[in-house]
Design a protein around this motif. Structure first.
Motif, PDB file in Angstrom:
ATOM      1  N   CYS A  68     -47.571 -41.608  14.101  1.00  0.00           N
ATOM      2  CA  CYS A  68     -49.023 -41.452  13.982  1.00  0.00           C
ATOM      3  C   CYS A  68     -49.753 -42.475  14.842  1.00  0.00           C
ATOM      4  N   GLU A  69     -50.758 -42.015  15.559  1.00  0.00           N
ATOM      5  CA  GLU A  69     -51.539 -42.908  16.424  1.00  0.00           C
ATOM      6  C   GLU A  69     -52.388 -43.894  15.638  1.00  0.00           C
ATOM      7  N   TYR A  82     -53.156 -36.409   6.697  1.00  0.00           N
ATOM      8  CA  TYR A  82     -53.203 -36.280   8.160  1.00  0.00           C
ATOM      9  C   TYR A  82     -51.836 -35.895   8.698  1.00  0.00           C
ATOM     10  N   ARG A 142     -51.347 -45.620  12.963  1.00  0.00           N
ATOM     11  CA  ARG A 142     -50.464 -46.357  12.056  1.00  0.00           C
ATOM     12  C   ARG A 142     -50.794 -47.840  11.908  1.00  0.00           C
ATOM     13  N   GLY A 145     -49.180 -41.764  19.722  1.00  0.00           N
ATOM     14  CA  GLY A 145     -48.849 -40.888  18.613  1.00  0.00           C
ATOM     15  C   GLY A 145     -48.064 -39.692  19.099  1.00  0.00           C
ATOM     16  N   CYS A 204     -45.443 -41.520   9.498  1.00  0.00           N
ATOM     17  CA  CYS A 204     -46.364 -42.590   9.931  1.00  0.00           C
ATOM     18  C   CYS A 204     -45.924 -43.207  11.259  1.00  0.00           C
ATOM     19  N   ALA A 239     -52.569 -33.216  14.771  1.00  0.00           N
ATOM     20  CA  ALA A 239     -53.817 -33.986  14.842  1.00  0.00           C
ATOM     21  C   ALA A 239     -54.910 -33.370  13.968  1.00  0.00           C
ATOM     22  N   PRO A 245     -49.936 -35.981  12.197  1.00  0.00           N
ATOM     23  CA  PRO A 245     -50.002 -36.438  13.582  1.00  0.00           C
ATOM     24  C   PRO A 245     -49.400 -35.452  14.581  1.00  0.00           C
TER      25      PRO A 245
END
Length: 352
Positions: free
Chosen positions: A305-306, A333, A308, A22, A302, A338, A335
């Motif tokens: 994003c970790e 959220y 996803r 991410g 997205c 966090a 990313p």
């Protein structure tokens, strides 16, 4: 006499443990145990870019000030049973193969309210012809348990493996009544009762079936599209699918409360009414299938994003309705920090 050269071990994640990077941090998704572990991006780099390095080589790369940190990293990975040291890394290949399924449609949603006039037997029969395995039935208005039993009985045969129910609370919708319902219809996987007097969770009400009472009033499809950790799905099939296709809409079809056939009930585009249009004919249309291929690696924000590959997507409720790659509007959220935010925008803390 031939000299045998010993090899220093290198670390390998188990094939079922998938690292995902991410913007600020990464995760290791344990597809076998259905859980994830947050890790620093530095550890992600070690597990990917430097995966063939021995511990001594890694310490040389990162310098003496990182010796203790490297030891801590690998102690964590071993303790959580995410991988192992080996002198034969070539004997442990990565997880191969993409998502494949013979079914034309794997999942469906059918919405209903007091004004619905569905031919339930016909809808279920058509879904069976398409190979549908998972069905979500959402009832926004009060429905007698006798009628609900009748509808569920029509879905008792065929390809369906699981049914998720959303029903409105009435005095007869008690825990005991729902337990009896679940016992009678073994395809039911989850039951959510909306508009209830109080929030109550019964995670194992009948075997492994969850029954949840919530005070939230759900009156239409507008309540869907939420992106929350509670909705994360971590499994080999779901993650492989999310890496190649849209995690929400791939091989999905829906019938809304008025009978209109859509990708999901919240989508503006309709493809005819189930009363006079066959689901098969809709599925064959290229414009219906177009959204199936929109992955999280293409969606704005997205893609950084970790989470996803394990979180649900939403292409109906997005920040920019004119952009098919816009971030889901109901995802709070970030990313890049966090953190999750409250509906009003206030940051409430780190995820995980």
């Amino acid at each position: 006499m031939e000299t045998v050269t010993s090899r220093a071990p290198v670390f390998r994640l188990f094939a079922c443990c998938l690292p995902v990077r991410g913007a600020l941090r990464s995760v290791v998704c344990d597809l076998q145990r259905h859980r994830y572990h947050l890790i620093p991006n530095g550890l992600y780099e070690i597990l990917t870019t430097h995966r063939d390095r021995t511990l001594d080589e890694l310490k040389e790369i990162y310098g003496s000030e990182s010796y203790g940190l490297l030891d801590d990293y690998f102690e964590f990975l071993v303790r959580e049973d995410l991988g192992f040291w080996t002198t034969e890394p070539e004997a442990f290949p990565d997880l191969e193969g993409g998502f494949q399924t013979p079914e034309t449609i794997t999942n469906a949603i059918v919405d209903a309210d007091s004004g619905s006039r569905h031919d339930w037997a016909d809808v279920f029969s058509q879904l069976n012809d398409l190979g549908c395995k998972a069905l979500e039935l959402r009832f926004y208005d009060a429905l007698g348990l006798e009628e609900l039993n009748r509808i569920l009985a029509l879905a008792s045969d065929g390809s369906l493996r699981s049914i998720d129910l959303l029903v409105r609370w009435t005095p007869e919708v008690t825990l005991e009544a729902l337990q009896e319902l679940v016992g009678r219809h073994r395809r039911i996987r989850n039951v959510t009762v909306h508009s209830a007097p109080e929030n109550r969770d019964h995670p194992d009400a009948v075997d492994s079936v969850s029954i949840l009472f919530v005070t939230q009033k759900v009156t239409s499809h507008a309540a869907c599209g939420q992106v929350l950790p509670a909705y994360f799905t971590i499994g080999t099939e779901s993650v492989l699918e999310a890496m190649q296709f849209n995690s929400c809409l791939h091989r999905k079809i829906s019938v809304d409360a008025r009978g209109e056939i859509r990708n999901c009930p919240s989508f503006p585009a309709g493809y005819g009414n189930a009363r006079d249009t066959r689901l098969q004919s809709v599925v064959e249309r290229p414009e219906f299938r177009e959204v199936w291929g929109t992955t999280k690696d293409q969606v704005e924000t997205c893609k950084d994003c970790e989470f996803r590959y394990i979180c649900p997507d939403c292409r109906a409720w997005v920040r920019d309705a004119g952009d098919r790659f816009s971030k889901p509007s109901k995802c709070r959220y970030d990313p890049y920090t966090a953190t999750w935010a409250e509906p009003g925008g206030e940051t409430v803390g780190e995820a995980g």
